[in-house]
Design a protein around this motif. Structure first.
Motif, PDB file in Angstrom:
ATOM      1  N   ILE A  74       5.218   5.912   6.914  1.00 48.73           N
ATOM      2  CA  ILE A  74       6.350   5.745   5.998  1.00 48.73           C
ATOM      3  C   ILE A  74       7.145   4.499   6.374  1.00 48.73           C
ATOM      4  CG2 ILE A  74       8.480   6.799   5.165  1.00 48.73           C
ATOM      5  CD1 ILE A  74       7.233   9.527   5.904  1.00 48.73           C
ATOM      6  N   LEU A 130       8.020   1.102   4.182  1.00 47.37           N
ATOM      7  CA  LEU A 130       9.401   0.747   3.862  1.00 47.37           C
ATOM      8  C   LEU A 130       9.758  -0.647   4.333  1.00 47.37           C
ATOM      9  CD1 LEU A 130      11.380   4.009   4.671  1.00 47.37           C
ATOM     10  CD2 LEU A 130      10.889   3.052   2.428  1.00 47.37           C
ATOM     11  N   PHE A 188       8.232   1.696  -2.088  1.00 46.06           N
ATOM     12  CA  PHE A 188       9.053   2.906  -2.064  1.00 46.06           C
ATOM     13  C   PHE A 188       8.279   4.103  -2.579  1.00 46.06           C
ATOM     14  CE2 PHE A 188      12.378  -0.410  -2.429  1.00 46.06           C
ATOM     15  CZ  PHE A 188      12.985  -0.158  -1.221  1.00 46.06           C
ATOM     16  N   ALA A 217       5.854   5.264   0.128  1.00 46.61           N
ATOM     17  CA  ALA A 217       6.592   5.868   1.245  1.00 46.61           C
ATOM     18  C   ALA A 217       7.116   7.240   0.836  1.00 46.61           C
ATOM     19  CB  ALA A 217       7.755   4.976   1.658  1.00 46.61           C
ATOM     20  N   ALA A 218       7.598   7.336  -0.420  1.00 46.00           N
ATOM     21  CA  ALA A 218       8.166   8.606  -0.880  1.00 46.00           C
ATOM     22  C   ALA A 218       7.083   9.674  -0.961  1.00 46.00           C
ATOM     23  CB  ALA A 218       8.830   8.415  -2.238  1.00 46.00           C
ATOM     24  N   SER A 225       6.378  10.856   2.374  1.00 44.95           N
ATOM     25  CA  SER A 225       7.495  11.667   2.848  1.00 44.95           C
ATOM     26  C   SER A 225       7.393  13.087   2.313  1.00 44.95           C
ATOM     27  CB  SER A 225       8.824  11.069   2.402  1.00 44.95           C
ATOM     28  OG  SER A 225       8.982   9.802   2.949  1.00 44.95           O
TER      29      SER A 225
END
Lengths: 293, 343
Positions: B298, B302, B309, B312-313, B316
Motif C-alpha cells: 500500500i 501511495l 490511490f 492502494a485502496a 487496503s
C-alpha cells in the motif's frame, strides 16, 4: 515465597543464566555498537578491509587526526538540518500526547462508569480499530486531504495520530478507572456535585499514575510512527523518523550514511532516557492490559 | 451513568475515531472502486509534403489535468481493481492452475503476482514470529525470574531497548550490522568462508533476516508480560503441591501453566495484530525486492510519483478483511463470554 519453591537444580539454573546473558548481549550489543560507530568515519564503521577497524578507528585517525569524530553529527544536525526535524517531532509528540490524554481520560472514565451494553460494544469497536494497519487508514486520508488542502501540515498529522491513538488510550484508561472505587465519585455526587464536578474534583487528583503510564505509550506511538508522518507531512514539516529514511536515499555519497547513523543515535537518546526514568511505569503499563484479560 | 452524561464524556474521543478511523475506512472502500483517469488523447492529422497526411495521437495535458481536477476520484471501475493482475488476479491464478505442474510450481507462479507475494510474506512473518516471541519471551522470563534481585532491574532495562526503539531505527541498526562490510555481515563471511555471502541477496535469507528482526523487536513484550505473570503465581498453591509430592515438572504443568494461559492469549492477540501490519522493517532493511508485506505494498502505491490511490485502496480493503478474519475468533469468544455473563 519459600526457598523450596524457588530452588532449582544446578543444570536448570545454568541453562537459565546462559540464556539470560545471551539475550542481554543480543538486546544491548547493536545499540552499543552503533553508538560507538557513529563517532567513526564510514571507512571504519563499514570497513571493507577488516571489521576491527571500527574498534581501532584506523581510517578515522587517518582522515580526521583523532580516533573519534563528530563529523556525522555535524553533517546531520547542521548541514542536513536535522534540528528542524527534531523540533517538528517535539511539536507533534507534545500535542499528540496532551490531546490524546484529554480525550482519553474523559472517554475512558465514561466507559468505566457506564454499565450499559453500548459501552461494551464501543470497547469492542475500539479493539477492532486498534488492529487496523495504520497505512490502510492513511490510504483513506490521502486523497481527501489533498483535495481540501490539509495535506502536509503538522496539525493534520497531530490529529490523525490522536485518533489512531484513541482505541489504545481508551482501553488503558478504562481499566485504570475501573480500579478507582466507584464510591469515591458517587459519594461526591450524593453531596451535590454534578458528574463532571465529581470527575474534576475527586477523580482527577487520583488518576495521575494511570495517566502518566498511558501518556508514555501515547508518546511512544507518536514518536515511533513512520506510516503517518512519512506520508502526510511535507518536506519542511518532516519529523525525525521520515527524515532519517530520506537520508538513506542518498547513501551512495561517501559519508552520508554516517549522517544517518548519527541521526539514528540522536533519535534513540530520548527513548533511552525515557526507559531510564520510567521503566517501572512502562512495565506496569504493558501488564495492565494483560491482567484485565 | 445516564446516557446523556456518557455521551458528552465520550464525544471528543468518538468524533476523533469517527473522522479519522471510521471515515477513512469508508473512503478506502469508495476509492477502491475507482481508477485514475486515462490521459486524454487528441487525434490530429499531420500533413507534410513528402509523406502525405497521417493521423497522430497526442496527449492533451490541459484536458487531462482538467478531468483529474473535476473528478479527483478517477473513473468508476467497479470491482475491476480487485481482480486485476496486481490484486487478486483471478485470470492469472486460473491460468497458473491450468498450466502448472504440481503444487510447488503453482506456488512459484503465484509468487510472481505482487499481491500474493506480499500476502505470503505477511502471513509467514505473522505466524512464525508470534509463536517464537511467546516461546522466547517465556524462556527469558523464567530465566530472569531465577536471577538474584540485583540483576533483575538492569536486565529488564536492557530488554526494553529493542521493543521501545522506533521500528525503523531498530531495523536500520541491524541492517547496518548485517551489511557485507558491517560486523555481523563480515563475520558471517568469515564463518562460512564465502566472501560473497550477502544476507540481502536471496529471498530466503531476506525473509530470515526480517523474521529474526521481528523476534528481536517483539520478544521483550512477551518477556515483560510473562515475567509480571510469574510474580503473581500463587505461592500457597505451589507449596501445597510440594507437600503433596508434585515433581518440578508437575508443578509447572498444573500450577504455573494454567496461571499463565490468559497471558499467552493476550500476547498472541497483540502480536497477531502488530505482526500482521509489518511495514517499517521492510523499509529499514531495503528488502522490497525480496519481501514485501501488504502494508508495504500500500505504501509503495501511495508514494509512487503517479500515486495509485485506487490500487492502494483495494489492497487496503483486502488487508482490513484479513484483519477481520484474524480477529474473528477473539471477537466471537468475547461476545459469547459477554452473553454468558449477562445470562
Amino acid at each position: 515465597m519459600s526457598a523450596a519453591v524457588t530452588r532449582r537444580p544446578p543444570a536448570v539454573a545454568l541453562i537459565a543464566t546462559v540464556l539470560v546473558v545471551l539475550w542481554v548481549v543480543l538486546a544491548a550489543f547493536p545499540f552499543v555498537w552503533t553508538v560507538w560507530g557513529s563517532f567513526k568515519v564510514q571507512g571504519d564503521f563499514f570497513s571493507k578491509a577488516d571489521w576491527t577497524y571500527a574498534l581501532t578507528g584506523v581510517r578515522t585517525m587517518a582522515e580526521t587526526g583523532s580516533p573519534f569524530t563528530g563529523a556525522g553529527y555535524e553533517g546531520a544536525w547542521v548541514e542536513r538540518e536535522f534540528w528542524r526535524a527534531a523540533v517538528n517531532t517535539m511539536i507533534v509528540v507534545v500535542f499528540t500526547v496532551i490531546i490524546s490524554l484529554t480525550f482519553g481520560t474523559l472517554g475512558g472514565y465514561a466507559l468505566a462508569r457506564s454499565g450499559y451494553r453500548y459501552a461494551f460494544w464501543l470497547l469492542m469497536i475500539a479493539l477492532v480499530f486498534r488492529a487496523m494497519p495504520h497505512i490502510t487508514l492513511v490510504s483513506g486520508y490521502l486523497l481527501p486531504f489533498f483535495e481540501w488542502n490539509l495535506w502536509g501540515h503538522l496539525p493534520t498529522a497531530i490529529i490523525v495520530l490522536v485518533a489512531i491513538n484513541q482505541p489504545f488510550t481508551l482501553w488503558m484508561l478504562h481499566s485504570f478507572f475501573l480500579n478507582i472505587p466507584k464510591d469515591l465519585d458517587e459519594s461526591a455526587m450524593v453531596d451535590g456535585c454534578t458528574r463532571f464536578q465529581a470527575f474534576r474534583h475527586v477523580i482527577v487528583p487520583v488518576m495521575w499514575p494511570g495517566v502518566i503510564t498511558t501518556g508514555l505509550f501515547s508518546f511512544l506511538l507518536a514518536y515511533n510512527d513512520f506510516a503517518v508522518t512519512a506520508t502526510l507531512l511535507s518536506q519542511q514539516n518532516q519529523t525525525m523518523v521520515p527524515k532519517i529514511a530520506s537520508f538513506l536515499g542518498s547513501t551512495q555519497v561517501e559519508g552520508n550514511v554516517m549522517f544517518a547513523v548519527a541521526a539514528v543515535v540522536s533519535a534513540t537518546v530520548p527513548l533511552f532516557i525515557l526507559i531510564l526514568f520510567f521503566q517501572r511505569q512502562i512495565v506496569s503499563g504493558l501488564t495492565a492490559g494483560a491482567v484485565k484479560g | 451513568m445516564p446516557h446523556r452524561t456518557f455521551f458528552w464524556f465520550i464525544l471528543p474521543s468518538l468524533v476523533a475515531m469517527a473522522l479519522f478511523i471510521a471515515f477513512p475506512l469508508i473512503s478506502v472502500v469508495a476509492q477502491s472502486l475507482f481508477v485514475e483517469h486515462e490521459q486524454v488523447l487528441i487525434e490530429s492529422e499531420v500533413c507534410d509534403p513528402f509523406t502525405g497526411c497521417r493521423k497522430e495521437l497526442t496527449v492533451d495535458a490541459v484536458a487531462t489535468a482538467q478531468l483529474r481536477e473535476a473528478q479527483p476520484l478517477g473513473r468508476f471501475n467497479g470491482l475491476g481493481t480487485y481482480t486485476d493482475r496486481n490484486h487478486l488476479a483471478f485470470a492469472e491464478v486460473a491460468e497458473a492452475w491450468r498450466t502448472s505442474e504440481g503444487l510447488a510450481d503453482f506456488g512459484g507462479q503465484l509468487m510472481n503476482l505482487p499481491f500474493y507475494k506480499a500476502l505470503a510474506f505477511t502471513l509467514t512473518y505473522t505466524f512464525v514470529v508470534t509463536p517464537l516471541v511467546i516461546v522466547l519471551g517465556l524462556a527469558i522470563a523464567l530465566g530472569v525470574n531465577g536471577l538474584p534481585k540485583l540483576f533483575k532491574g538492569p536486565t529488564i532495562f536492557v530488554s526494553l531497548l529493542p521493543m521501545i526503539v522506533t521500528p525503523l531505527i531498530g531495523s536500520l541498526i541491524l541492517f547496518w550490522m548485517i551489511d557485507a562490510r558491517g560486523i555481523i555481515g563480515s563475520s558471517l563471511q568469515e564463518l562460512t568462508g564465502d566472501p560473497n555471502l550477502s544476507l540481502k541477496a536471496s529471498p530466503a535469507l531476506t525473509w530470515l533476516t526480517l523474521i529474526v528482526y521481528g523476534v528481536w523487536h517483539s520478544a521483550p513484550f512477551g518477556f515483560i508480560v510473562f515475567y509480571a505473570g510469574l510474580q503473581t503465581v500463587p505461592s500457597e498453591t505451589l507449596e501445597a503441591a510440594i507437600v503433596d509430592g508434585a515433581s518440578r515438572w508437575e508443578r509447572i504443568r498444573y500450577v504455573v501453566i494454567p496461571h499463565m494461559a490468559p497471558l499467552v492469549v493476550f500476547v498472541t492477540l497483540i502480536q497477531l495484530m502488530d505482526n500482521f501490519r509489518v511495514f517499517e522493517p521492510i523499509v529499514g532493511f531495503s528488502a522490497a525486492a525480496n519481501a514485501t508485506s501488504l502494508s508495504y505494498f500500500i505504501y509503495a502505491d501511495l508514494t509512487d510519483i503517479n500515486a495509485r490511490f485506487g490500487s492502494a485502496a483495494a489492497t487496503s480493503v483486502l488487508t482490513v478483511i484479513g484483519v477481520a478474519i484474524l480477529l474473528a475468533p477473539v471477537l466471537v469468544r468475547t461476545w459469547r463470554d459477554f452473553n454468558r455473563k449477562r445470562a
